[in-house]
Design an enzyme around this catalytic site. Structure first.
Site, short mmCIF file in Angstrom:
data_model
loop_
_atom_site.label_atom_id
_atom_site.label_comp_id
_atom_site.label_asym_id
_atom_site.label_seq_id
_atom_site.Cartn_x
_atom_site.Cartn_y
_atom_site.Cartn_z
N ASP A 13 -10.85 -3.98 4.91
CA ASP A 13 -9.13 -3.57 4.66
C ASP A 13 -9.23 -2.65 6.02
O ASP A 13 -9.86 -2.80 7.12
CB ASP A 13 -9.78 -2.45 3.67
CG ASP A 13 -7.89 -0.69 3.61
OD1 ASP A 13 -6.79 -1.86 3.51
OD2 ASP A 13 -8.17 -0.39 3.78
N SER A 14 -7.90 -2.16 6.32
CA SER A 14 -7.76 -1.64 7.52
C SER A 14 -8.69 0.20 7.28
O SER A 14 -8.92 0.15 9.13
CB SER A 14 -6.35 -0.87 7.50
OG SER A 14 -5.93 0.15 6.45
N CYS A 76 -6.56 -5.21 0.47
CA CYS A 76 -5.20 -4.71 1.48
C CYS A 76 -4.37 -5.45 1.48
O CYS A 76 -4.23 -6.26 1.68
CB CYS A 76 -5.70 -4.39 3.01
SG CYS A 76 -4.17 -3.86 4.26
N GLU A 157 -7.11 8.85 5.10
CA GLU A 157 -7.82 8.54 5.99
C GLU A 157 -8.62 9.27 7.43
O GLU A 157 -10.03 9.69 6.72
CB GLU A 157 -7.54 7.46 7.71
CG GLU A 157 -7.19 6.24 7.16
CD GLU A 157 -8.43 5.99 7.09
OE1 GLU A 157 -9.53 5.18 7.72
OE2 GLU A 157 -8.53 4.62 5.83
N CYS A 189 -0.53 0.31 -2.17
CA CYS A 189 -1.39 0.06 -1.20
C CYS A 189 -3.11 0.25 -1.53
O CYS A 189 -2.62 1.88 -2.78
CB CYS A 189 -0.92 0.69 0.21
SG CYS A 189 -1.61 1.02 0.53
N HIS A 191 -5.37 1.88 -0.25
CA HIS A 191 -5.73 3.92 -0.37
C HIS A 191 -4.83 4.69 -1.09
O HIS A 191 -5.16 5.84 -1.53
CB HIS A 191 -4.71 3.75 1.33
CG HIS A 191 -5.61 3.35 2.47
ND1 HIS A 191 -5.60 2.12 3.16
CD2 HIS A 191 -6.27 4.12 3.23
CE1 HIS A 191 -6.16 2.35 4.01
NE2 HIS A 191 -6.67 3.56 4.43
N1 DGL Z 1 -5.00 -0.45 1.97
C1 DGL Z 1 -4.06 -1.67 2.68
C2 DGL Z 1 -2.92 -1.71 2.29
O1 DGL Z 1 -3.00 -2.21 0.88
C3 DGL Z 1 -3.35 -0.59 4.31
C4 DGL Z 1 -2.62 0.18 5.15
C5 DGL Z 1 -2.77 0.34 6.44
O2 DGL Z 1 -3.13 0.71 6.58
O3 DGL Z 1 -1.40 1.01 6.70
O4 DGL Z 1 -1.99 -2.06 2.52
#
Ligand code: DGL
Length: 228
Positions: A13-14, A76, A157, A189, A191
């Protein structure tokens, strides 16, 4: 290509978001070795161009494969939307599992036929999301109300999971979505499950504690279990 049974599953993931998917994989497949890559230096992906996300995804995939990964989980939504096709073209023999916002379960569950979707700007703007959205609205008559939660991934984050600015950001989006009579909310997302307690608190404060929340992390883990 033959791979050792104890080879790891690469998950990325990011940043920390993919850990909300990894926790389900850990439960469903306790004996598998998991290798997690957080691309923190390039987060958030949601504010990057599709070309940049494709480039990062292919670079990370190459790294995880060099570590012996036998399968890849794109944990992600943003990277799945932008880059999963490129990944499958580059590695046609590889098991690749991605994640998409749970529009389908939300449409099945919604009684008001109005569904809110929280996701990144890049996910909402992607051709893959728009196609899914248009196809499901046409097939079910459900209306999806999308909110690009700019800044939310940064807050998560930083670990600001219950900080006032995070609560304010969420409250603003939820107020707008509730005005559209939504009864179901998609966490689009990986996150966002980390702020689910804050989302639930905001919904209670806004007088809407009954809103159903959809997270597709479990579905990804099930799909991976089937494929491995
Ligand atoms: N966690 C990611 C997602 O599901 C990426 C969020 C990001 O880095 O903007 O979209």
């Amino acid at each position: 290509m033959p791979v050792a049974a104890d080879a790891p599953i690469g998950i990325f993931d990011s940043g920390v978001g993919g850990l909300s998917v990894l926790r389900h994989i850990r439960i469903d497949m306790p004996h598998e070795h998991l290798l997690y890559f957080a691309d923190s230096a390039y987060a958030p992906y949601g504010e990057r161009s599709e070309a940049e996300i494709v480039e990062r995804t292919l670079t990370i995939a190459q790294f995880l494969l060099a570590q012996g990964a036998k399968a890849l989980v794109v944990a992600c939504n943003t990277a799945t939307a932008a880059a999963i096709s490129a990944l499958r073209i580059h590695y046609p023999w590889l098991i690749v599992v991605g994640i998409e916002p749970g529009l389908k379960p939300a449409a099945q569950q919604s009684r008001s036929r109005q569904v809110g979707v929280l996701a990144t700007r890049a996910t909402l703007a992607s051709a893959r999301f728009i196609a899914l959205h248009d196809q499901l609205s046409a097939a079910t008559g459900v209306r999806f109300h999308n909110a690009a939660c700019i800044g939310l991934v940064d807050q998560i984050e930083q670990g600001a999971l219950s900080a006032a600015p995070t609560a304010q950001l969420l409250q603003g989006h939820l107020k707008t979505l509730l005005a559209q009579q939504i009864d179901t909310l998609v966490l689009g997302c990986t996150h966002y499950p980390f702020v689910q307690p804050l989302i639930e608190e905001s919904l209670r404060n806004l007088g809407a504690p009954e809103i159903g929340i959809i997270d597709t992390g479990v579905a990804v883990s099930r799909q991976l279990t089937r494929r491995i």
